[in-house]
Structures are given as structure tokens and as C-alpha cells.
Motif scaffolding. Structure first.
Motif, PDB file in Angstrom:
ATOM      1  N   PRO A 103       1.337 -57.745 -92.347  1.00  0.00           N
ATOM      2  CA  PRO A 103      -0.126 -57.894 -92.206  1.00  0.00           C
ATOM      3  C   PRO A 103      -0.910 -57.122 -93.260  1.00  0.00           C
ATOM      4  N   LEU A 104      -0.400 -55.937 -93.640  1.00  0.00           N
ATOM      5  CA  LEU A 104      -1.083 -55.156 -94.683  1.00  0.00           C
ATOM      6  C   LEU A 104      -1.007 -55.874 -96.025  1.00  0.00           C
ATOM      7  N   VAL A 123      -9.280 -51.752 -96.109  1.00  0.00           N
ATOM      8  CA  VAL A 123      -8.743 -50.993 -97.248  1.00  0.00           C
ATOM      9  C   VAL A 123      -8.198 -49.645 -96.783  1.00  0.00           C
ATOM     10  N   LEU A 124      -8.940 -48.981 -95.875  1.00  0.00           N
ATOM     11  CA  LEU A 124      -8.468 -47.718 -95.307  1.00  0.00           C
ATOM     12  C   LEU A 124      -7.156 -47.933 -94.540  1.00  0.00           C
ATOM     13  N   GLY A 125      -7.092 -49.029 -93.790  1.00  0.00           N
ATOM     14  CA  GLY A 125      -5.874 -49.347 -93.038  1.00  0.00           C
ATOM     15  C   GLY A 125      -4.681 -49.559 -93.946  1.00  0.00           C
ATOM     16  N   ILE A 126      -4.901 -50.215 -95.078  1.00  0.00           N
ATOM     17  CA  ILE A 126      -3.831 -50.435 -96.059  1.00  0.00           C
ATOM     18  C   ILE A 126      -3.326 -49.100 -96.601  1.00  0.00           C
ATOM     19  N   ALA A 247      -2.584 -62.162 -80.362  1.00  0.00           N
ATOM     20  CA  ALA A 247      -1.329 -62.733 -80.845  1.00  0.00           C
ATOM     21  C   ALA A 247      -0.673 -61.841 -81.899  1.00  0.00           C
ATOM     22  N   SER A 248      -1.491 -61.233 -82.746  1.00  0.00           N
ATOM     23  CA  SER A 248      -0.955 -60.387 -83.815  1.00  0.00           C
ATOM     24  C   SER A 248      -0.361 -59.080 -83.284  1.00  0.00           C
ATOM     25  N   SER A 249      -0.679 -58.743 -82.029  1.00  0.00           N
ATOM     26  CA  SER A 249      -0.146 -57.498 -81.464  1.00  0.00           C
ATOM     27  C   SER A 249       1.363 -57.557 -81.236  1.00  0.00           C
ATOM     28  N   VAL A 250       1.952 -58.741 -81.404  1.00  0.00           N
ATOM     29  CA  VAL A 250       3.412 -58.851 -81.341  1.00  0.00           C
ATOM     30  C   VAL A 250       4.067 -57.979 -82.414  1.00  0.00           C
ATOM     31  N   GLY A 283      -2.373 -48.151 -89.247  1.00  0.00           N
ATOM     32  CA  GLY A 283      -2.933 -48.835 -90.415  1.00  0.00           C
ATOM     33  C   GLY A 283      -3.073 -50.330 -90.163  1.00  0.00           C
ATOM     34  N   ILE A 284      -2.061 -50.925 -89.513  1.00  0.00           N
ATOM     35  CA  ILE A 284      -2.113 -52.348 -89.175  1.00  0.00           C
ATOM     36  C   ILE A 284      -3.252 -52.606 -88.192  1.00  0.00           C
TER      37      ILE A 284
END
Length: 291
Positions: A103-104, A123-126, A247-250, A283-284
């Protein structure tokens, strides 16, 4: 079953399936070389997908085939071999954590190549995710000096390939169903996979008669059936009844499952690696968090 309950059932099942795929690769490598494992995984998956929807090929328009080819190579073909080679040297749990970088990397490539705008929070999360990755690799190398942690490069390359494939799907193949794209992908990659398997020495007598071959093939059969064919259908249904964020929380839960299997199999996993994993997942979370 109510929709709210059903989405949690799908999420848990998907996390168990995808979180278990890394240990299945590790077990498959006991009886197969990385090149053989990657090829067999593709061939088995193609078999199940062709049963489910081979007739969908005719619905793919000529102008879309170039994108189907690209997503097949970047989203399945090369990563199948890269993960197999990576797990010859690094633990399956570490491979799963690094896989969560997809995802990043999707946001990074979307920003740099596909000109998709990103927020300051993303950007901070990345940055936070990459920082956690650095700590994970450094600590993993220190507690496993017998492993060659340079092999994490194979996983990182694979995650960028996955991310590129996702961006192509979003931009050019949004009008096609997931099953149609998947069938088209495997129509393209099954031929080189068959060629690779034949030239890999798989059909030599000493390989076919090895006692470790049957268990390895069983692991690949399970991975192909559940990890790809069934999981794709379940994920599509999850996306239909839940939000993209849910869904992305998988991504988070499958990492926990993979680490559990790794520790159960005797892999070393330190407190610092657990902290690095939390940093990566945070971060994700920032990358996917709604405004």
C-alpha cells in the motif's frame, strides 16, 4: 447473515488464507527449488482459474491486452519467483511484513509515475513505514546472522511490482471484472511458467521420486486453490459489501497470522521486530486513513 457480520467473516477468512501463504511457500521450498515452486504455483492457479472462467477471455478487448499482459507479469509472474527466492534466506514472517509495504509503494508510484495526488498525511505515512522497514531489516539481520538479509531486496522489488500492477489496474482496467483480468493474466503467464518448469530439471527421475516432492506439491495446491482462486472471489465480495478502508485492513491482520505461523515454526521474532512491524502498520494506517 447480516451484512455487517458477513464482512467480518470475509475479513477473518481472507486474513487466515493470505497470512498462511508465506509459510506454505517456506514448506514448499523443502521439496522444490525456487524456480520450480514459482512455476508450479502459477500452473496450479491457472488450472483453477480456467475452470472458473476461461470463457471470459473472449470479452477482453484488443486494446486492453497490453495492460492485462503487464499486470500478469508484474502482479503475479515475477513476484511468484521473487518471494520463493527470498524465503530461501529470510523467515516467512519477515517476508510477510515486508509484503505489507505494497500500500505504501502504491501511493509512492501513484505520486511519482502516475501523477496521482497524495496528501501530507500519506507522505508522512510513507516515511514512517520506510523507517519501520529499516529497523525490521537491521534487527532481523542481527538476530539471524546465518541468514542473508540481502535477499529482502527480492521482496521489496516484488512489492513495487505489485504496486505498479495496482496502479495500472486502477487507471486502465477498472471496467473489467477481477476474474476476467485474472484469467487473462494467467493465459499470458502459464506458457512461460510451463517452459520454466520443463527446463528446471523438475521431470528428472531423482526429483520425481524424492520423498519431499509430494508434500511440497500439496502445499502449492493449497496455496493456489485458497490463496489465489478462492481468496480473489472472497475479496471481491468483501469490497462490494464493505468500504475500501475496511477491506484494506486485511493487510494488518494477515501480517499477524503470518508472524504467528512463523513463530510456531521456530522462527526467531524479537521485541524490536514487533515494534518495527507496528511502525510499518502505523505508516500504512496513515496512508489509508480517511480525511
Amino acid at each position: 447473515m447480516a451484512t455487517n457480520s458477513l464482512k467480518w467473516v470475509y475479513l477473518i477468512i481472507l486474513s487466515l488464507i493470505w497470512g498462511s501463504s508465506f509459510i506454505l511457500i517456506k514448506k514448499g521450498l523443502i521439496g522444490l527449488t525456487p524456480i520450480q515452486l514459482g512455476a508450479i504455483r502459477i500452473i496450479f492457479t491457472a488450472f483453477f482459474l480456467f475452470i472458473a472462467g476461461f470463457n471470459r477471455i473472449k470479452s477482453i478487448k484488443l486494446k486492453d491486452w497490453k495492460w492485462v499482459v503487464l499486470t500478469g507479469l508484474l502482479g503475479t509472474f515475477f513476484p511468484s519467483f521473487l518471494f520463493a527466492y527470498a524465503e530461501t534466506e529470510i523467515d516467512s514472517s519477515v517476508a510477510s511484513i515486508l509484503n505489507s509495504l505494497v500500500p505504501l509503494n502504491t501511493v509512492v508510484l501513484g505520486l511519482l509515475i502516475f501523477k496521482i495526488k497524495s496528501t501530507k498525511r500519506q507522505v508522512l505515512g510513507i516515511f514512517i513505514g520506510l523507517l519501520g522497514t529499516f529497523f525490521l531489516i537491521i534487527n532481523g539481520a542481527s538476530i539471524n546472522p546465518n541468514q542473508n538479509y540481502q535477499y529482502v531486496v527480492f521482496v521489496i522489488i516484488a512489492t513495487f511490482m505489485y504496486a505498479t500492477s495496482v496502479n495500472i489496474l486502477k487507471r486502465h482496467l477498472q471496467h473489467m471484472s477481477a476474474l476476467t483480468i485474472a484469467v487473462g493474466n494467467f493465459v499470458v503467464i502459464i506458457i512461460p511458467a510451463l517452459i520454466i518448469l520443463v527446463t528446471s530439471g523438475f521431470f528428472k527421475t531423482e526429483v520425481l521420486e524424492a520423498p519431499t516432492l509430494k508434500p511440497a506439491l500439496l502445499y502449492m495446491l493449497i496455496l493456489a486453490l485458497f490463496g489465489t482462486a478462492i481468496a480473489k472471489v472472497l475479496f471481491n465480495r468483501l469490497v462490494h459489501i464493505a468500504t475500501p478502508v475496511f477491506a484494506s485492513s486485511v493487510t494488518y491482520l494477515m501480517t499477524v497470522v503470518a508472524v504467528f505461523w512463523g513463530v510456531l515454526d521456530g522462527e526467531r521474532f524479537s521485541g524490536l521486530q514487533a515494534l518495527a512491524t507496528v511502525i510499518i502498520l502505523f505508516g500504512i494506517y496513515l496512508v489509508h486513513k480517511r480525511q
